[in-house]
Design a protein around this motif. Structure first.
Motif, PDB file in Angstrom:
ATOM      1  N   ASN A  16       0.806  -1.227   0.000  1.00 53.26           N
ATOM      2  CA  ASN A  16       0.000   0.000   0.000  1.00 53.26           C
ATOM      3  C   ASN A  16       0.840   1.278   0.000  1.00 53.26           C
ATOM      4  O   ASN A  16       0.292   2.367  -0.095  1.00 53.26           O
ATOM      5  N   GLU A  17       2.160   1.140   0.101  1.00 53.62           N
ATOM      6  CA  GLU A  17       3.040   2.313   0.066  1.00 53.62           C
ATOM      7  C   GLU A  17       3.623   2.544  -1.333  1.00 53.62           C
ATOM      8  O   GLU A  17       4.374   3.483  -1.548  1.00 53.62           O
ATOM      9  N   LEU A  18       3.278   1.672  -2.283  1.00 55.91           N
ATOM     10  CA  LEU A  18       3.851   1.783  -3.635  1.00 55.91           C
ATOM     11  C   LEU A  18       3.127   2.837  -4.470  1.00 55.91           C
ATOM     12  O   LEU A  18       1.943   3.109  -4.257  1.00 55.91           O
ATOM     13  N   THR A  19       3.846   3.388  -5.470  1.00 48.83           N
ATOM     14  CA  THR A  19       3.225   4.301  -6.431  1.00 48.83           C
ATOM     15  C   THR A  19       2.410   3.473  -7.437  1.00 48.83           C
ATOM     16  O   THR A  19       2.552   2.235  -7.490  1.00 48.83           O
ATOM     17  N   ILE A  20       1.624   4.156  -8.260  1.00 47.34           N
ATOM     18  CA  ILE A  20       0.812   3.447  -9.270  1.00 47.34           C
ATOM     19  C   ILE A  20       1.723   2.680 -10.239  1.00 47.34           C
ATOM     20  O   ILE A  20       1.450   1.522 -10.582  1.00 47.34           O
ATOM     21  N   GLU A  21       2.815   3.312 -10.652  1.00 43.92           N
ATOM     22  CA  GLU A  21       3.753   2.644 -11.583  1.00 43.92           C
ATOM     23  C   GLU A  21       4.355   1.409 -10.931  1.00 43.92           C
ATOM     24  O   GLU A  21       4.467   0.353 -11.554  1.00 43.92           O
ATOM     25  N   GLN A  22       4.745   1.552  -9.675  1.00 42.80           N
ATOM     26  CA  GLN A  22       5.349   0.409  -8.973  1.00 42.80           C
ATOM     27  C   GLN A  22       4.330  -0.722  -8.832  1.00 42.80           C
ATOM     28  O   GLN A  22       4.660  -1.884  -9.086  1.00 42.80           O
TER      29      GLN A  22
END
Ligand code: THU
Length: 160
Positions: A16-22
């Motif tokens: 849940n801490e990732l960016t959309i790209e990640q």
């Protein structure tokens, strides 16, 4: 005598801490495990690669009865990216493994050969490649392949 230390930066986070790209390459890596051919190790690895043209490439490990003839997920994805989009730069790669249908609780750490191939992709890109090593709950983020393969051999070494 002189002694130097090599320091590697690793960012450890949760999904849940990732960016959309990640998130998009982690999802691609997860999906790629489904195409893994691993009848010998039963260790199904998937890789998701984001290119600077926005394309996401998937790769999975493909094993062989003559074991060394098989290939890892990362190299499958990176070599396919180089084949389909030779002009594109690799921006990010995510890697995950599953065993008996469950994502592993320990991260999938790339072998030496895959780190070397990632280093070449990074050289071709001319920019650091972000590497996401995933487990079922944590993600280890390396901001550059240099942090995974310190003191690596690259193009500059060939010039003597
Ligand atoms: N493998 C990968 O595909 N990537 C890694 O980062 C580690 C290992 C594969 C190779 C082989 O098919 C299986 O996992 C067990 O080593």
């Amino acid at each position: 005598m002189e002694i130097t230390n090599i320091v590697a930066k690793i960012i450890i986070c949760e999904q849940n801490e990732l960016t959309i790209e990640q998130k998009s390459i982690v999802e691609a890596a997860k999906k790629a495990t489904l195409s893994s051919y691993a009848p010998y190790s039963h260790y199904n690895v998937g890789a998701g690669v984001l290119l600077d043209n926005g394309k996401i490439i998937m790769g999975s490990n493909q094993e062989n009865a003559a074991y060394p003839s098989g290939i890892c997920a990362e190299r499958t994805a990176l070599f396919y990216a180089g084949t389909a989009f030779p002009e594109a730069k690799v921006k990010k790669i995510a890697i995950i493994a599953s065993h008996n249908g469950e994502f592993t609780s320990s991260i999938c750490s790339p072998c030496g050969a895959c780190r070397q191939v990632m280093l070449e992709s990074q050289f071709r890109a001319g920019n650091p490649i972000e590497v996401l090593l995933c487990s079922s709950n944590k993600i280890y983020i390396f901001e550059s392949v240099d942090d995974l393969l310190p003191f690596g051999f690259d193009y500059s070494d060939l010039k003597g």
